[in-house]
Write an enzyme that holds these catalytic residues in place. Structure first.
Site, PDB file in Angstrom:
ATOM      1  CE  LYS A 132     -15.887   2.075 -16.133  1.00  0.00           C
ATOM      2  NZ  LYS A 132     -15.240   2.934 -16.636  1.00  0.00           N
ATOM      3  CD  GLN A 178     -16.934   5.664 -19.219  1.00  0.00           C
ATOM      4  OE1 GLN A 178     -16.448   5.389 -17.880  1.00  0.00           O
ATOM      5  NE2 GLN A 178     -16.331   4.843 -19.994  1.00  0.00           N
ATOM      6  CG  ASP A 184     -10.586   5.874 -15.047  1.00  0.00           C
ATOM      7  OD1 ASP A 184     -10.714   4.723 -15.215  1.00  0.00           O
ATOM      8  OD2 ASP A 184     -11.374   6.976 -15.314  1.00  0.00           O
TER       9      ASP A 184
HETATM   10  N1  GUN Z   1     -13.530   5.036 -21.652  1.00  0.00           N
HETATM   11  C1  GUN Z   1     -13.178   3.782 -22.205  1.00  0.00           C
HETATM   12  N2  GUN Z   1     -12.377   3.186 -21.043  1.00  0.00           N
HETATM   13  C2  GUN Z   1     -12.451   3.888 -20.028  1.00  0.00           C
HETATM   14  C3  GUN Z   1     -11.848   3.848 -18.818  1.00  0.00           C
HETATM   15  O1  GUN Z   1     -11.342   2.735 -18.371  1.00  0.00           O
HETATM   16  N3  GUN Z   1     -12.082   4.874 -18.017  1.00  0.00           N
HETATM   17  C4  GUN Z   1     -12.852   5.969 -18.383  1.00  0.00           C
HETATM   18  N4  GUN Z   1     -13.023   6.832 -17.330  1.00  0.00           N
HETATM   19  N5  GUN Z   1     -13.340   6.259 -19.616  1.00  0.00           N
HETATM   20  C5  GUN Z   1     -13.025   5.201 -20.297  1.00  0.00           C
END
Ligand code: GUN
Length: 296
Positions: free
Chosen positions: A52, A96, A119
């Site tokens: 990311k 995350q 998110d």
């Molecule tokens: N863990 C697994 N997928 C995601 C996501 O799309 N965003 C976040 N913040 N954590 C995750």
């Protein structure tokens, strides 16, 4: 059978965003700024957050990565999120998941200000999504819709079967596919661990979204000829032949299912890169909104 190439579509989306960032810079405006929070040292989370942050750099966004100790207290983490909420330079906040057991995901998600929740996990944004109002749509379902849109896959009136009911993927996916939108209007069945006759239900699907995190769960005898297969699974399975010591496995037995399908996502290179592209789109939207937009 045609491959749904998430790598390629994601690249196209990121290039489009890069051009838009160039315009912002030319106009002397602020570029989007994503703050990513990583707690502990979960290898998979490290990889995802790294991807990311890398995507931000490619597009020209500013990013801040906050690495926090596994044993950070919940109240300290909530305090850090408050600081990011109040930081006028930060447009988007991403924490995350999964978080260590002593920290409540729910409290963390609820603390992120909805206008910075790129998110799309905050209940305010989930509520807007359910009502079909403009908002941040969580990155994986959003990325899947972008993939369906890119390949002009007709969803109207189709029977979509979503396997998995997580707040992050399965549940929002089921709502979005049933919404009255160009990538919706499906009749949706959502399956989970208590579903009876799951193979029979899958066999009736025109579109299968497999998001349960069980490698190779969807087999050829569960798939109707010509179905569209979206594989969200990305589990690390030990593999001595790999330098990393593991291979990434999807929820679908690709080799046997692919010949039955009309379209299928590979793992890796399917949904994963689309999740990042969608997050980048959400971050651009957050920045636009904070600069006086009126969409959300
Ligand atoms: N863990 C697994 N997928 C995601 C996501 O799309 N965003 C976040 N913040 N954590 C995750």
């Amino acid at each position: 059978m045609e491959l749904l190439d998430g790598q390629l579509v994601s690249k196209t989306i990121k290039e489009g965003l890069k051009l838009k960032v160039g315009q912002l810079i030319a106009e002397g405006k602020k570029v989007p700024h994503l703050a990513a929070v990583l707690v502990g040292d979960n290898g998979a989370s490290e990889t995802y957050v790294g991807a990311k942050v890398k995507a931000c750099a490619e597009i020209g966004y500013k990013s801040t990565l906050l690495r926090l100790e596994e044993d950070i207290s919940e109240s300290r983490l909530l305090g850090i999120i408050e600081e990011l909420n109040n930081d006028i330079d930060v447009d988007g906040i991403l924490v995350q998941l999964p978080l260590p057991k002593h920290i409540s995901d729910e409290k963390v998600i609820n603390t992120i200000h909805p206008s910075k929740d790129v998110d799309g996990f905050h209940p305010v944004n989930v509520g807007k999504m359910v009502q079909g109002l403009p908002t941040f749509i969580s990155a994986t379902p959003h990325g899947i819709l972008l993939l369906l849109e890119h390949y002009k896959i007709d969803t109207k009136g189709k029977h979509a079967v979503v396997v998995g009911r997580s707040n992050i993927v399965g549940r929002p996916m089921s709502i979005l596919l049933s919404s009255n939108t160009p990538t919706g209007n499906c009749t949706v069945t959502i399956c989970h661990s208590h579903t009876r006759n799951l193979p029979e239900i899958c066999r009736e699907a025109d579109i299968i979204v497999a998001a349960l995190g069980k490698p190779g769960f969807v087999k050829a005898d569960m798939v109707k000829k010509g179905a569209v297969i979206i594989d969200v699974g990305i589990t690390r399975v030990p593999d001595a032949a790999k330098k990393s010591g593991f291979a990434l496995k999807g929820d679908v037995k690709f080799d046997e299912v692919a010949p039955h399908s009309s379209y299928i996502t590979p793992v890796p290179g399917g949904v994963g890169p689309m999740t990042i592209a969608a997050l980048m789109k959400n971050t651009f939207m957050a920045c636009e909104e904070r600069s006086g937009g009126s969409l959300i």
